[in-house]
Design a protein around this motif. Structure first.
Motif, PDB file in Angstrom:
ATOM      1  N   GLN A 194       1.123  -1.199   0.202  1.00 34.80           N
ATOM      2  CA  GLN A 194       0.089   0.012   0.025  1.00 34.80           C
ATOM      3  C   GLN A 194       0.942   1.278  -0.023  1.00 34.80           C
ATOM      4  O   GLN A 194       0.478   2.035  -0.677  1.00 34.80           O
ATOM      5  CB  GLN A 194      -0.961   0.096   1.132  1.00 34.80           C
ATOM      6  N   PHE A 195       2.002   1.279   0.643  1.00 37.00           N
ATOM      7  CA  PHE A 195       2.840   2.455   0.778  1.00 37.00           C
ATOM      8  C   PHE A 195       3.526   2.371  -0.553  1.00 37.00           C
ATOM      9  O   PHE A 195       3.520   3.655  -1.074  1.00 37.00           O
ATOM     10  CB  PHE A 195       3.781   2.151   2.018  1.00 37.00           C
ATOM     11  N   ILE A 196       4.074   1.496  -1.291  1.00 36.55           N
ATOM     12  CA  ILE A 196       4.465   1.617  -2.385  1.00 36.55           C
ATOM     13  C   ILE A 196       3.612   2.036  -3.525  1.00 36.55           C
ATOM     14  O   ILE A 196       3.717   2.983  -4.419  1.00 36.55           O
ATOM     15  CB  ILE A 196       5.219   0.171  -2.986  1.00 36.55           C
ATOM     16  N   ALA A 197       2.218   1.606  -3.474  1.00 37.06           N
ATOM     17  CA  ALA A 197       1.323   2.042  -4.323  1.00 37.06           C
ATOM     18  C   ALA A 197       1.032   3.503  -4.242  1.00 37.06           C
ATOM     19  O   ALA A 197       0.723   4.154  -5.405  1.00 37.06           O
ATOM     20  CB  ALA A 197      -0.078   1.368  -4.240  1.00 37.06           C
ATOM     21  N   ASN A 198       1.037   3.880  -3.143  1.00 35.78           N
ATOM     22  CA  ASN A 198       0.617   5.418  -2.679  1.00 35.78           C
ATOM     23  C   ASN A 198       1.859   6.443  -3.305  1.00 35.78           C
ATOM     24  O   ASN A 198       1.786   7.422  -3.826  1.00 35.78           O
ATOM     25  CB  ASN A 198       0.652   5.815  -1.200  1.00 35.78           C
ATOM     26  N   CYS A 199       3.240   5.806  -3.071  1.00 34.59           N
ATOM     27  CA  CYS A 199       4.216   6.420  -3.508  1.00 34.59           C
ATOM     28  C   CYS A 199       4.402   6.498  -4.950  1.00 34.59           C
ATOM     29  O   CYS A 199       4.655   7.526  -5.529  1.00 34.59           O
ATOM     30  CB  CYS A 199       5.578   5.845  -3.204  1.00 34.59           C
TER      31      CYS A 199
END
Length: 76
Positions: free
Chosen positions: A50-55
């Motif tokens: 989720q963090f990578i997708a948001n980034c």
């Protein structure tokens, strides 16, 4: 004649599939997000993805969409 049309359909499908690859984020964006994610600790419940997708969504040039909520867990 039907074989000729089948050949055209197969070529059109392959062309549409190859153009979908160009819609992905650039390599430098993915590298930057993976390096940011490697400096953090996650609980392993999909938070890293989720963090990578948001980034990637923040760094890529696309239409603005509502950002997912990232749960901040307190570490002791």
């Amino acid at each position: 004649m039907p074989l000729h049309y089948l050949t055209l359909v197969v070529i059109a499908v392959l062309f549409s599939l190859s153009s979908a690859v160009t819609e992905a984020a650039p390599r430098w964006v993915e590298d930057a997000c993976f390096s940011k994610a490697s400096k953090r600790s996650f609980n392993g419940r999909g938070e890293r993805e989720q963090f990578i997708a948001n980034c990637i969504a923040d760094l890529s040039a696309s239409t603005p969409k509502e950002r997912r909520k990232y749960k901040r867990r307190y570490r002791y």
